[in-house]
Design a protein around this motif. Structure first.
Motif, short mmCIF file in Angstrom:
data_model
loop_
_atom_site.label_atom_id
_atom_site.label_comp_id
_atom_site.label_asym_id
_atom_site.label_seq_id
_atom_site.Cartn_x
_atom_site.Cartn_y
_atom_site.Cartn_z
N ARG A 179 -73.26 -1.13 18.67
CA ARG A 179 -72.62 -2.40 19.02
C ARG A 179 -72.46 -2.56 20.53
NH1 ARG A 179 -73.62 -2.61 14.20
NH2 ARG A 179 -72.38 -3.69 12.62
N ASN A 180 -73.38 -1.98 21.29
CA ASN A 180 -73.40 -2.10 22.75
C ASN A 180 -72.12 -1.61 23.41
OD1 ASN A 180 -76.04 -3.56 22.91
ND2 ASN A 180 -74.92 -5.07 21.74
N HIS A 181 -71.44 -0.70 22.74
CA HIS A 181 -70.21 -0.10 23.29
C HIS A 181 -70.49 1.38 23.55
CE1 HIS A 181 -66.14 1.46 23.62
NE2 HIS A 181 -65.71 0.22 23.77
N PRO A 182 -70.05 1.93 24.68
CA PRO A 182 -70.36 3.32 25.00
C PRO A 182 -70.00 4.32 23.91
CG PRO A 182 -69.49 2.23 26.93
CD PRO A 182 -69.36 1.25 25.81
N VAL A 183 -68.85 4.14 23.25
CA VAL A 183 -68.46 5.07 22.18
C VAL A 183 -69.45 4.99 21.02
CG1 VAL A 183 -66.70 5.67 20.49
CG2 VAL A 183 -66.03 5.06 22.81
N GLY A 184 -69.77 3.76 20.63
CA GLY A 184 -70.75 3.58 19.56
C GLY A 184 -72.12 4.11 19.93
N ILE A 185 -72.49 3.96 21.20
CA ILE A 185 -73.79 4.45 21.66
C ILE A 185 -73.86 5.96 21.58
CG2 ILE A 185 -75.19 4.74 23.76
CD1 ILE A 185 -74.46 1.79 24.40
N VAL A 186 -72.78 6.66 21.95
CA VAL A 186 -72.75 8.13 21.84
C VAL A 186 -72.94 8.55 20.39
CG1 VAL A 186 -71.32 10.18 22.09
CG2 VAL A 186 -71.39 8.49 23.91
N LEU A 187 -72.22 7.90 19.47
CA LEU A 187 -72.32 8.26 18.05
C LEU A 187 -73.72 7.97 17.51
CD1 LEU A 187 -68.86 6.94 16.79
CD2 LEU A 187 -69.51 9.30 17.32
N ALA A 188 -74.27 6.80 17.86
CA ALA A 188 -75.61 6.45 17.40
C ALA A 188 -76.66 7.38 18.00
CB ALA A 188 -75.92 5.00 17.76
N ALA A 189 -76.48 7.77 19.26
CA ALA A 189 -77.43 8.69 19.90
C ALA A 189 -77.42 10.05 19.20
CB ALA A 189 -77.08 8.86 21.38
N ILE A 190 -76.24 10.52 18.82
CA ILE A 190 -76.15 11.80 18.10
C ILE A 190 -76.84 11.68 16.74
CG2 ILE A 190 -74.56 13.42 16.98
CD1 ILE A 190 -72.64 12.91 19.33
N LEU A 191 -76.66 10.54 16.07
CA LEU A 191 -77.35 10.33 14.79
C LEU A 191 -78.86 10.42 14.96
CD1 LEU A 191 -77.57 9.46 11.82
CD2 LEU A 191 -77.48 7.09 12.61
N PHE A 192 -79.39 9.74 15.98
CA PHE A 192 -80.83 9.80 16.19
C PHE A 192 -81.27 11.18 16.67
CE2 PHE A 192 -80.67 5.27 15.72
CZ PHE A 192 -81.92 4.94 15.23
N GLY A 193 -80.39 11.89 17.39
CA GLY A 193 -80.69 13.27 17.72
C GLY A 193 -80.81 14.12 16.48
N ILE A 194 -79.93 13.88 15.51
CA ILE A 194 -80.00 14.60 14.23
C ILE A 194 -81.31 14.28 13.52
CG2 ILE A 194 -78.99 14.70 11.91
CD1 ILE A 194 -76.25 14.33 13.25
#
Length: 367
Positions: free
Chosen positions: A300-315
């Motif tokens: 949702r273009n928010h830094p907290v959401g981006i960190v969580l989404a980035a970890i998901l894609f890292g997984i």
């Protein structure tokens, strides 16, 4: 008023809807796995074990996530200004040149913590420079930012190949890459952090650039939601006519937003160039700029959401590599399909469930 336009609470917008979309993506992915004759539950188990089951897997997961945090922030900061920057791939590639030049110039003379600020500035400056021309074309000539940034991805790729083959490649070396940086040009691994968590990093290239990415998340949050310029960007992103009526300068806002976006994309290069391979290579970005689009949308273009989404894609990246090794019927191409389904449900179909959720929320609020 249509049900889809009813405002929903933040816990539904930013938590419940993304989680439901993610569950749907994994259900459809499980169906695909079942169709090819494998167990979806076993595949999920292997994927999670490969990404999170041991210290080395966690290290690789966070290494990939670091790339996606930078590119996700890059896409988000442009998006808040009403710009769809899909040039993060090329901006990160050119940013790698700035980071590598700093390392090549300083690694023989100073320790890494002296080189690092120069590498950060170099990566950010080169990435911003690569975003400047598309920004000016959008702001002054009306050229669509999507088209120009796509073209600059290809131009940047060709330019980097030329430089690596003809300028930066050491004499006598066949591979199109720079020399290996000395210790003064390498970002150290975060072995100590992993040991605090009771895990061994192993061969994973998880390094200091992860901490830099988290600092950038905080700074982006400050910029967008706590500064006058951030307010101007968000106003422009919501309505160009309202921004003009409020006296917000269009050209200045677009150019600065794109420069910041390009700088964040360029900083992504710190992770693979100084943190992993310790040299500048061909195609080191490996699609992280495009994944950043999905990460930004999902977060949702928010830094907290981006960190969580980035970890998901890292997984998905790390676990997918392990899964394709342990379950050969699920090839690397199948992992790309699963990633694509996640992008589809969390990005393109983001609002698919919103009308039904709005109706249910209205009923709940009334009752």
């Amino acid at each position: 008023m249509s049900s889809s336009s009813v405002p929903l609470p933040n816990w539904i917008n930013y938590a419940l809807l993304p989680i439901i979309n993610l569950i749907l993506a994994f259900l459809v992915s499980g169906l695909v796995v079942w169709i090819i004759g494998e167990s979806p539950l076993e595949a999920l188990k292997l994927l999670l074990q490969g990404a999170l089951g041991r210290g080395e897997g966690v290290g690789f997961t966070l290494y990939y996530a670091t790339n996606f945090i930078f590119t996700g922030l890059s896409v988000a900061i442009a998006y808040h200004a009403g710009l769809f920057n899909i040039g993060s791939e090329g901006q990160a590639y050119i940013g790698g040149l700035g980071a590598a030049l700093a390392a090549l110039a300083l690694d023989q003379y100073v320790p890494w913590y002296v080189t690092m600020p120069f590498a950060i500035v170099g990566a950010a400056a080169f990435g911003a420079l690569w975003a400047l021309i598309p920004a000016l074309l959008q702001a002054k000539r009306g050229s669509h930012i999507v088209i120009t940034t796509i073209m600059f991805n290809f131009i940047g790729s060709s330019l980097m190949v030329y430089l690596l083959v003809n300028v930066l490649r050491p004499v006598g070396k066949m591979a199109p890459e720079t020399r290996t940086f000395l210790e003064g040009g390498q970002l150290p691994k975060l072995k100590g952090l992993m040991e605090l968590l009771g895990m061994k990093l192993g061969a994973a290239p998880f390094n200091v650039s992860f901490l830099i990415a988290l600092v950038m998340c905080y700074l982006v949050w400050l910029l967008i939601w706590r500064t006058k310029f951030g307010y101007e960007m968000r106003t422009l992103g919501m309505s160009r006519s309202a921004a003009a009526y409020a006296g917000i300068p269009y050209v200045r806002t677009v150019v600065i937003a794109m420069l910041l976006s390009g700088a964040l994309a360029g900083m992504m290069s710190l992770n693979p160039v100084l943190g992993a391979s310790a040299r500048l290579q061909v195609e080191f970005v490996s699609g992280a700029g495009f994944v950043g689009i999905a990460v930004s949308l999902m977060g949702r273009n928010h830094p907290v959401g981006i960190v969580l989404a980035a970890i998901l894609f890292g997984i998905l990246y790390q676990g997918g590599a392990e899964l394709s090794f342990d379950m050969p019927a699920i090839t690397r191409d199948m992992i790309v399909v699963i990633q694509g389904l996640v992008i589809l449900f969390t990005g393109a179909l983001e609002y698919m469930l919103r009308p039904a959720m709005s109706r249910a929320y209205q009923q709940f609020a009334k009752g």
